[in-house]
Design a protein around this motif. Sequence first.
Motif, mmCIF file in Angstrom:
data_model
loop_
_atom_site.group_PDB
_atom_site.id
_atom_site.type_symbol
_atom_site.label_atom_id
_atom_site.label_comp_id
_atom_site.label_asym_id
_atom_site.label_seq_id
_atom_site.Cartn_x
_atom_site.Cartn_y
_atom_site.Cartn_z
ATOM 1 N N GLY A 83 -16.594 -0.572 -15.618
ATOM 2 C CA GLY A 83 -15.516 -0.316 -14.653
ATOM 3 C C GLY A 83 -14.711 -1.585 -14.416
ATOM 4 N N VAL A 84 -14.120 -1.691 -13.238
ATOM 5 C CA VAL A 84 -13.338 -2.882 -12.889
ATOM 6 C C VAL A 84 -14.306 -4.037 -12.683
ATOM 7 C CG1 VAL A 84 -11.759 -3.920 -11.218
ATOM 8 C CG2 VAL A 84 -11.509 -1.508 -11.818
ATOM 9 N N THR A 85 -14.121 -5.087 -13.468
ATOM 10 C CA THR A 85 -15.028 -6.234 -13.387
ATOM 11 C C THR A 85 -14.341 -7.481 -12.851
ATOM 12 O OG1 THR A 85 -14.561 -6.730 -15.704
ATOM 13 C CG2 THR A 85 -16.535 -5.418 -15.238
ATOM 14 N N GLY A 86 -13.035 -7.415 -12.693
ATOM 15 C CA GLY A 86 -12.315 -8.563 -12.159
ATOM 16 C C GLY A 86 -11.018 -8.131 -11.498
ATOM 17 N N LEU A 87 -10.738 -8.736 -10.366
ATOM 18 C CA LEU A 87 -9.485 -8.495 -9.653
ATOM 19 C C LEU A 87 -9.080 -9.810 -9.008
ATOM 20 C CD1 LEU A 87 -7.249 -6.685 -8.478
ATOM 21 C CD2 LEU A 87 -8.842 -6.096 -6.629
ATOM 22 N N ASP A 88 -7.955 -10.330 -9.451
ATOM 23 C CA ASP A 88 -7.457 -11.587 -8.903
ATOM 24 C C ASP A 88 -6.099 -11.317 -8.259
ATOM 25 O OD1 ASP A 88 -7.538 -14.467 -8.497
ATOM 26 O OD2 ASP A 88 -5.908 -14.539 -9.970
ATOM 27 N N ILE A 89 -5.986 -11.636 -6.972
ATOM 28 C CA ILE A 89 -4.739 -11.426 -6.244
ATOM 29 C C ILE A 89 -4.264 -12.774 -5.726
ATOM 30 C CG2 ILE A 89 -3.631 -10.260 -4.302
ATOM 31 C CD1 ILE A 89 -5.886 -8.142 -4.490
ATOM 32 N N ASN A 90 -3.128 -13.200 -6.226
ATOM 33 C CA ASN A 90 -2.514 -14.425 -5.749
ATOM 34 C C ASN A 90 -2.044 -14.173 -4.315
ATOM 35 O OD1 ASN A 90 -0.257 -16.328 -5.191
ATOM 36 N ND2 ASN A 90 -0.667 -16.984 -7.294
ATOM 37 N N PRO A 91 -2.250 -15.110 -3.395
ATOM 38 C CA PRO A 91 -1.824 -14.905 -2.002
ATOM 39 C C PRO A 91 -0.344 -14.528 -1.861
ATOM 40 C CG PRO A 91 -3.215 -16.847 -2.162
ATOM 41 C CD PRO A 91 -2.959 -16.380 -3.562
ATOM 42 N N ARG A 92 0.500 -14.933 -2.799
ATOM 43 C CA ARG A 92 1.921 -14.567 -2.718
ATOM 44 C C ARG A 92 2.124 -13.062 -2.859
ATOM 45 N NH1 ARG A 92 4.807 -18.028 -7.029
ATOM 46 N NH2 ARG A 92 2.832 -17.660 -8.064
ATOM 47 N N ALA A 93 1.186 -12.367 -3.543
ATOM 48 C CA ALA A 93 1.302 -10.919 -3.700
ATOM 49 C C ALA A 93 1.084 -10.185 -2.378
ATOM 50 C CB ALA A 93 0.297 -10.424 -4.741
ATOM 51 N N LEU A 94 0.449 -10.843 -1.412
ATOM 52 C CA LEU A 94 0.215 -10.213 -0.121
ATOM 53 C C LEU A 94 1.529 -9.988 0.634
ATOM 54 C CD1 LEU A 94 -2.987 -12.183 0.975
ATOM 55 C CD2 LEU A 94 -2.843 -9.923 -0.117
ATOM 56 N N ARG A 95 2.572 -10.687 0.270
ATOM 57 C CA ARG A 95 3.892 -10.509 0.887
ATOM 58 C C ARG A 95 4.529 -9.176 0.494
ATOM 59 N NH1 ARG A 95 6.030 -16.362 -0.935
ATOM 60 N NH2 ARG A 95 4.462 -17.566 0.137
ATOM 61 N N TRP A 96 4.031 -8.556 -0.548
ATOM 62 C CA TRP A 96 4.594 -7.284 -1.013
ATOM 63 C C TRP A 96 4.374 -6.149 -0.015
ATOM 64 C CZ3 TRP A 96 2.102 -7.213 -6.538
ATOM 65 C CH2 TRP A 96 2.741 -8.158 -7.361
ATOM 66 N N GLY A 97 3.351 -6.255 0.794
ATOM 67 C CA GLY A 97 2.967 -5.165 1.679
ATOM 68 C C GLY A 97 1.880 -4.335 1.015
ATOM 69 N N SER A 98 1.162 -3.597 1.833
ATOM 70 C CA SER A 98 -0.015 -2.887 1.333
ATOM 71 C C SER A 98 0.333 -1.778 0.340
ATOM 72 C CB SER A 98 -0.829 -2.325 2.493
ATOM 73 O OG SER A 98 -0.055 -1.388 3.219
ATOM 74 N N ASP A 99 1.432 -1.058 0.553
ATOM 75 C CA ASP A 99 1.777 0.043 -0.355
ATOM 76 C C ASP A 99 2.069 -0.462 -1.765
ATOM 77 O OD1 ASP A 99 1.443 1.914 1.625
ATOM 78 O OD2 ASP A 99 3.581 2.065 2.108
ATOM 79 N N LYS A 100 2.923 -1.469 -1.884
ATOM 80 C CA LYS A 100 3.273 -1.994 -3.206
ATOM 81 C C LYS A 100 2.057 -2.647 -3.863
ATOM 82 C CE LYS A 100 6.221 -5.026 -5.865
ATOM 83 N NZ LYS A 100 7.266 -6.025 -5.898
ATOM 84 N N LEU A 101 1.271 -3.388 -3.078
ATOM 85 C CA LEU A 101 0.085 -4.045 -3.631
ATOM 86 C C LEU A 101 -0.914 -3.004 -4.145
ATOM 87 C CD1 LEU A 101 -1.473 -6.611 -4.250
ATOM 88 C CD2 LEU A 101 -2.341 -6.581 -1.902
ATOM 89 N N ALA A 102 -1.148 -1.958 -3.363
ATOM 90 C CA ALA A 102 -2.083 -0.906 -3.780
ATOM 91 C C ALA A 102 -1.580 -0.204 -5.039
ATOM 92 C CB ALA A 102 -2.281 0.102 -2.653
ATOM 93 N N ALA A 103 -0.298 0.117 -5.075
ATOM 94 C CA ALA A 103 0.272 0.789 -6.253
ATOM 95 C C ALA A 103 0.166 -0.103 -7.487
ATOM 96 C CB ALA A 103 1.726 1.172 -5.982
ATOM 97 N N THR A 104 0.420 -1.391 -7.309
ATOM 98 C CA THR A 104 0.329 -2.345 -8.425
ATOM 99 C C THR A 104 -1.096 -2.432 -8.938
ATOM 100 O OG1 THR A 104 2.191 -3.626 -7.571
ATOM 101 C CG2 THR A 104 0.715 -4.748 -9.111
ATOM 102 N N ILE A 105 -2.064 -2.514 -8.026
ATOM 103 C CA ILE A 105 -3.474 -2.605 -8.434
ATOM 104 C C ILE A 105 -3.883 -1.351 -9.204
ATOM 105 C CG2 ILE A 105 -5.859 -2.643 -7.589
ATOM 106 C CD1 ILE A 105 -4.835 -4.509 -5.323
ATOM 107 N N LEU A 106 -3.514 -0.165 -8.713
ATOM 108 C CA LEU A 106 -3.856 1.075 -9.402
ATOM 109 C C LEU A 106 -3.201 1.143 -10.777
ATOM 110 C CD1 LEU A 106 -3.689 3.662 -6.481
ATOM 111 C CD2 LEU A 106 -5.730 2.746 -7.608
ATOM 112 N N GLU A 107 -1.963 0.732 -10.879
ATOM 113 C CA GLU A 107 -1.270 0.717 -12.169
ATOM 114 C C GLU A 107 -1.944 -0.251 -13.135
ATOM 115 O OE1 GLU A 107 2.942 -1.009 -13.770
ATOM 116 O OE2 GLU A 107 3.020 0.164 -11.925
ATOM 117 N N LEU A 108 -2.332 -1.416 -12.639
ATOM 118 C CA LEU A 108 -2.980 -2.406 -13.500
ATOM 119 C C LEU A 108 -4.378 -1.964 -13.927
ATOM 120 C CD1 LEU A 108 -1.813 -5.747 -11.836
ATOM 121 C CD2 LEU A 108 -0.987 -4.690 -13.952
ATOM 122 N N ILE A 109 -5.069 -1.238 -13.064
ATOM 123 C CA ILE A 109 -6.377 -0.702 -13.460
ATOM 124 C C ILE A 109 -6.190 0.258 -14.626
ATOM 125 C CG2 ILE A 109 -8.273 0.837 -12.757
ATOM 126 C CD1 ILE A 109 -8.116 -0.500 -9.967
ATOM 127 N N ALA A 110 -5.205 1.150 -14.522
ATOM 128 C CA ALA A 110 -4.945 2.103 -15.609
ATOM 129 C C ALA A 110 -4.556 1.367 -16.886
ATOM 130 C CB ALA A 110 -3.846 3.080 -15.195
#
Length: 144
Positions: free
Chosen positions: A53-80
């Motif tokens: 499954g997912v074995t690594g997730l790295d989030i740069n603190p600058r990505a937190l400025r995107w807001g939770s909706d965009k960050l969540a959508a980006t993470i789901l897209e990157l997992i796929a």
Amino acid sequence: MMQAFDEAAIDRMIVGTQRPLDGFEELYQQVLAVQGFAQDAEKLVTVECSAQGVTGLDINPRALRWGSDKLAATILELIATSLADLQEKSNAIMAEKWGEAPLDLTKEGNPAELRLRNAQDTYDRAMENSMAELARIQRRVDGS
């Protein structure tokens, strides 16, 4: 005169049943070691996936400025995307072994299924032959 039991023939049958499975353990280990990778365009979020499954997730603190909706959508897209990368790399490994890519394990008659079926058939024949030989020996022993 009773013919001697041919242990070497039984050993050859056992080796013959194992031959179709040669390389499966190594292939299995290779596929387990494959890592899928995905990163957003800004290189702020990185996802790695493996067979577990997912074995690594790295989030740069600058990505937190995107807001939770965009960050969540980006993470789901990157997992796929990472899982697709993992599948592509796994298919490449299997293509080296079986000469086909992509390997669809759900497809009837895929190379893995054919090799496993062949191994099962070989094993079944060897067991039938072994049991027939043991029964023949038992009849000879009982008749003596």
